[in-house]
Design a protein around this motif. Structure first.
Motif: not given
Lengths: 114, 114
Positions: B85-95
Motif C-alpha cells: 500500500s503506497a503511491v506509485y509514480f511513473c517517470a521518464l528522463h531523456l538521457r
C-alpha cells in the motif's frame, strides 16, 4: 552516507513570513531539485540546479528562490509565505552518468501557512 | 512537451490479487523510464527502471517492461501484500538531453486490504 537530508520536518508559518527550507546531500551529485506535492497534483518541479552556481526554474517557481553555492546544499527560500504554499516539499539529487540514472529523494518538509 | 500519464487512482485490491498500474509516455527523444514508490509519510524511493526498449525492470516482485511500440511502462505484480500500500509514480528522463529534470506522472494510490 546520509543521502539527501531536509530540515525542518514540519513548519507552521503565518502569511507574509519568510523561511528557508534546507536540503543537503553527501553523494557529490551535481543535479539537485525541489518539488512540491499537493493532493491530486502529483509532484511539481519548483527549481532545479545542474551544479554549483547554476539554477533554473521549473514548473511552479513563483514565490520561491534558490541558490547553489556548494555542491552539497540547495536551500529553498519562501520570501513571503502564502496559504497557497501549504504543501509537502521534497528535495532530490540526481546521479546522471552513462550507466546510472537514479534520483534520490529527501524525507520531505511539511509546511502549513496560516 | 514530454509527459507521463498514469491511470487514475485510488486502486483498492485484496491481498494476493494481481496488480497492474498503467503508464504511458510522450517523449521527443529516447527516455529512460522509472517507477518510484512513496510509502505513507516518506519520500519517494526508486522501485525499478529500464533504460531502453524491451528492457524489463524488476524489484520486490514488481515488474515493468519498456514498450517502445506502445510507449508504455506498465507496473505489474502477481500477488500484492498489505505492505505494498503506497503511491506509485511513473517517470521518464531523456538521457541524451543533458541535465534535464525527471518528468513525473501524477501518481496512483494503491490500497491493499487483508
Amino acid at each position: 552516507n546520509a543521502g539527501v537530508t531536509q530540515t525542518p520536518k514540519f513548519q507552521v508559518l503565518k502569511t507574509g513570513q519568510s523561511m528557508t527550507l534546507q536540503c543537503a546531500q553527501d553523494m557529490n551529485h551535481e543535479y539537485m531539485s525541489w518539488y512540491r506535492q499537493d493532493p491530486g497534483m502529483g509532484l511539481r518541479l519548483i527549481h532545479y540546479s545542474v551544479g554549483a552556481g547554476i539554477t533554473d526554474q521549473g514548473e511552479v517557481p513563483n514565490g520561491y528562490n534558490v541558490s547553489r553555492s556548494t555542491t552539497e546544499d540547495f536551500p529553498l527560500r519562501l520570501l513571503s509565505a502564502a496559504p497557497s504554499q501549504t504543501s509537502v516539499y521534497f528535495c532530490a539529487s540526481f546521479l546522471t552518468d552513462r550507466d546510472e540514472e537514479t534520483q534520490y529523494f529527501g524525507p520531505g518538509t511539511r509546511l502549513l501557512v496560516l | 512537451g514530454d509527459s507521463v500519464t498514469q491511470m487514475e487512482g485510488p486502486v483498492t485490491l485484496s491481498e494476493e490479487a494481481f496488480l497492474t498500474i498503467n503508464c504511458t509516455y510522450t517523449a521527443t527523444g529516447y527516455p529512460s523510464l522509472f517507477w518510484y514508490v512513496q510509502y505513507p509519510g516518506e519520500g519517494l524511493q526508486l522501485l525499478l527502471k529500464a533504460t531502453k526498449a524491451d528492457d524489463k525492470g524488476s524489484n520486490k516482485g514488481f515488474e515493468a517492461t519498456y514498450r517502445k511500440e506502445t510507449t508504455s511502462f506498465h507496473l505489474e505484480k502477481g500477488s500484492v501484500q498489505v505492505s505494498d500500500s503506497a503511491v506509485y509514480f511513473c517517470a521518464l528522463h531523456l538521457r541524451n538531453s543533458g541535465n534535464t529534470p525527471l518528468v513525473f506522472g501524477k501518481g496512483t494510490r494503491l490500497s491493499v486490504i487483508a
